[in-house]
Design an enzyme around this catalytic site. Structure first.
Site, PDB file in Angstrom:
ATOM      1  N   LYS A  82       0.872  -1.023   0.137  1.00  0.00           N
ATOM      2  CA  LYS A  82      -0.016   0.059  -0.127  1.00  0.00           C
ATOM      3  C   LYS A  82       0.826   1.258  -0.002  1.00  0.00           C
ATOM      4  O   LYS A  82       1.237   1.833   1.114  1.00  0.00           O
ATOM      5  CB  LYS A  82      -0.988  -0.255   0.921  1.00  0.00           C
ATOM      6  CG  LYS A  82      -1.752  -1.233   1.369  1.00  0.00           C
ATOM      7  CD  LYS A  82      -2.486  -1.420   2.409  1.00  0.00           C
ATOM      8  CE  LYS A  82      -3.769  -2.586   2.407  1.00  0.00           C
ATOM      9  NZ  LYS A  82      -4.513  -2.721   3.791  1.00  0.00           N
ATOM     10  N   LYS A 108      -5.136   6.086   2.854  1.00  0.00           N
ATOM     11  CA  LYS A 108      -5.490   5.873   4.183  1.00  0.00           C
ATOM     12  C   LYS A 108      -4.022   6.193   4.938  1.00  0.00           C
ATOM     13  O   LYS A 108      -4.477   6.424   6.173  1.00  0.00           O
ATOM     14  CB  LYS A 108      -6.028   4.727   4.319  1.00  0.00           C
ATOM     15  CG  LYS A 108      -5.492   3.383   3.920  1.00  0.00           C
ATOM     16  CD  LYS A 108      -4.835   2.584   4.907  1.00  0.00           C
ATOM     17  CE  LYS A 108      -4.084   1.472   4.552  1.00  0.00           C
ATOM     18  NZ  LYS A 108      -3.275   0.748   5.796  1.00  0.00           N
ATOM     19  N   THR A 162      -7.164   1.700   9.888  1.00  0.00           N
ATOM     20  CA  THR A 162      -5.925   2.230  10.322  1.00  0.00           C
ATOM     21  C   THR A 162      -5.758   3.527  11.013  1.00  0.00           C
ATOM     22  O   THR A 162      -4.641   3.653  11.610  1.00  0.00           O
ATOM     23  CB  THR A 162      -5.175   2.485   8.652  1.00  0.00           C
ATOM     24  OG1 THR A 162      -5.429   1.447   7.726  1.00  0.00           O
ATOM     25  CG2 THR A 162      -3.563   2.925   8.860  1.00  0.00           C
ATOM     26  N   GLU A 218       4.125   3.342   5.953  1.00  0.00           N
ATOM     27  CA  GLU A 218       4.276   3.268   4.394  1.00  0.00           C
ATOM     28  C   GLU A 218       3.996   4.743   4.361  1.00  0.00           C
ATOM     29  O   GLU A 218       4.184   5.386   3.189  1.00  0.00           O
ATOM     30  CB  GLU A 218       3.496   2.418   3.800  1.00  0.00           C
ATOM     31  CG  GLU A 218       3.869   1.096   3.600  1.00  0.00           C
ATOM     32  CD  GLU A 218       5.080   0.860   2.436  1.00  0.00           C
ATOM     33  OE1 GLU A 218       5.492   1.754   2.149  1.00  0.00           O
ATOM     34  OE2 GLU A 218       5.589  -0.259   2.372  1.00  0.00           O
TER      35      GLU A 218
END
Length: 354
Positions: free
Chosen positions: A127, A212, A269, A302
């Protein structure tokens, strides 16, 4: 009336899925290998799942049916074995699952592409956007490994690895431009606790999983600064609006953002203490620098890596993303975290739907 679904282990269209390579032995790669093993075991399917890992210690642990570094004392299915040799892991694989940090994908694929079997399906669990090219992971796979879109899939959704490894119920989305391939993969990873849905909206599913992480950094910063639930709920909701605008500008389906790969992943998340991006944001909100956060954390967040690429892409497309802009300014040291609050909602007054 739709045709009945074939059983797991006898996926539709491409025949039984007997050999799978999972490239990455971190928490999510190992967890997804466990999902594939549990799915096969629950339906009596014969399946070999090989995991590639960089660390000899982690590989040895997986071969002893554990990955204590990332998944505590959770037992792994007997169908899973591991190796540090990518050629060995990839040999004969019908499905290649990529689960490495997003910014290392291109470098790794350059080493692996010659070992990926002809005709294999390649699926990304990652992601992130690639820094410098602003490419999604499916685009990097196509670019480096010369694999056509109909053989590239992505999986996204609320994927907190430790919860899934504990067999806590969750659902996700498998997306591929070829719906039969998405169905084939979904059948193969349907476990008693893991429910995959299918989509052809690869762009929307990927963008939901990418942005996200940036919004989770913003929510984490709010929590680190002891802001209330109203603030966090506002950032989550307006963050979803930003994500949707970017996805639509790239050709994604806005309905995807209302589903598991959009809202579902965003809520998980932004809310969970297991989220690396939420944790990183909270540390930033407490006053730590980006470098100090990196030293404190054991796994890659990330959002820290991809935020600038997301904002660059948005600017190129003329998409308004004030929350993302504010997070990037904090990460680049251009904005003190104490001055973040006014920028989180820095848009002209307009209808909520705009």
């Amino acid at each position: 009336m739709s045709a009945p679904h074939p059983g797991v282990g006898e996926p539709q269209g491409r025949g039984p899925l007997r050999r799978i390579a999972v490239m990455g032995a971190g928490s999510w790669g190992t967890t997804f290998a466990k999902v594939l093993g549990d799915a096969a075991a629950s339906h009596g399917a014969d399946r070999a799942i090989r995991v590639w890992g960089r660390s000899r210690e982690v590989v040895a642990d997986i071969n002893a049916h554990r990955n204590a570094k990332y998944l505590d004392e959770i037992d792994l299915p007997g169908a899973i074995t591991a190796s540090t040799d990518p050629a060995e892991v990839l040999g004969g694989a019908q499905l290649v699952v990529l689960a490495v940090p997003a910014q290392s994908l291109r470098e790794q694929l350059l080493l692996w592409r010659g070992h990926i079997p002809d005709g294999a399906i390649v699926m990304s669990l990652m992601k992130g956007l690639e820094i410098g090219t602003d490419k999604r992971m499916s685009e990097v796979i196509a670019d480096v490994a010369s694999i056509p879109a109909e053989r590239i899939a992505v999986l996204s959704g609320p994927n907190l690895a430790l919860e899934i490894a504990r067999c806590e119920p969750t659902a996700s989305v498998v997306a591929c431009s070829d719906p039969e391939v998405a169905h084939w993969i979904a059948e193969a990873c349907t476990a008693p606790y893991f429910r995959p849905y299918m989509s052809t909206d690869v762009v929307g599913v990927e963008i939901g999983g990418i942005v996200k992480n940036v919004i989770a950094l913003a929510v984490g910063i709010c929590e680190g600064k002891s802001m209330g639930d109203n603030t966090k709920a506002t950032v989550i909701t307006r963050g979803l609006a930003e994500t949707t605008r970017l996805a639509v500008a790239l050709g994604g389906d806005p309905q995807t953002m209302a589903g598991l790969a959009g809202l579902g992943d965003l809520v998980a998340t932004c809310s969970s203490k297991l989220s690396r991006n939420h944790t990183a944001g909270s540390l930033l909100g407490q006053g730590l620098s980006v470098e100090e956060v990196g030293l404190r954390m054991t796994q890659v967040a990330e959002g820290i890596k991809s935020a600038a690429a997301v904002y660059e892409l948005a600017q190129r497309l003329g998409v308004d993303m004030p929350i993302t802009a504010a997070v990037v300014a904090v990460l680049k040291g251009k904005l003190p975290v104490d001055q973040l609050e006014p920028l989180l909602l820095a848009r002209q007054l307009k209808s909520e739907g705009d």
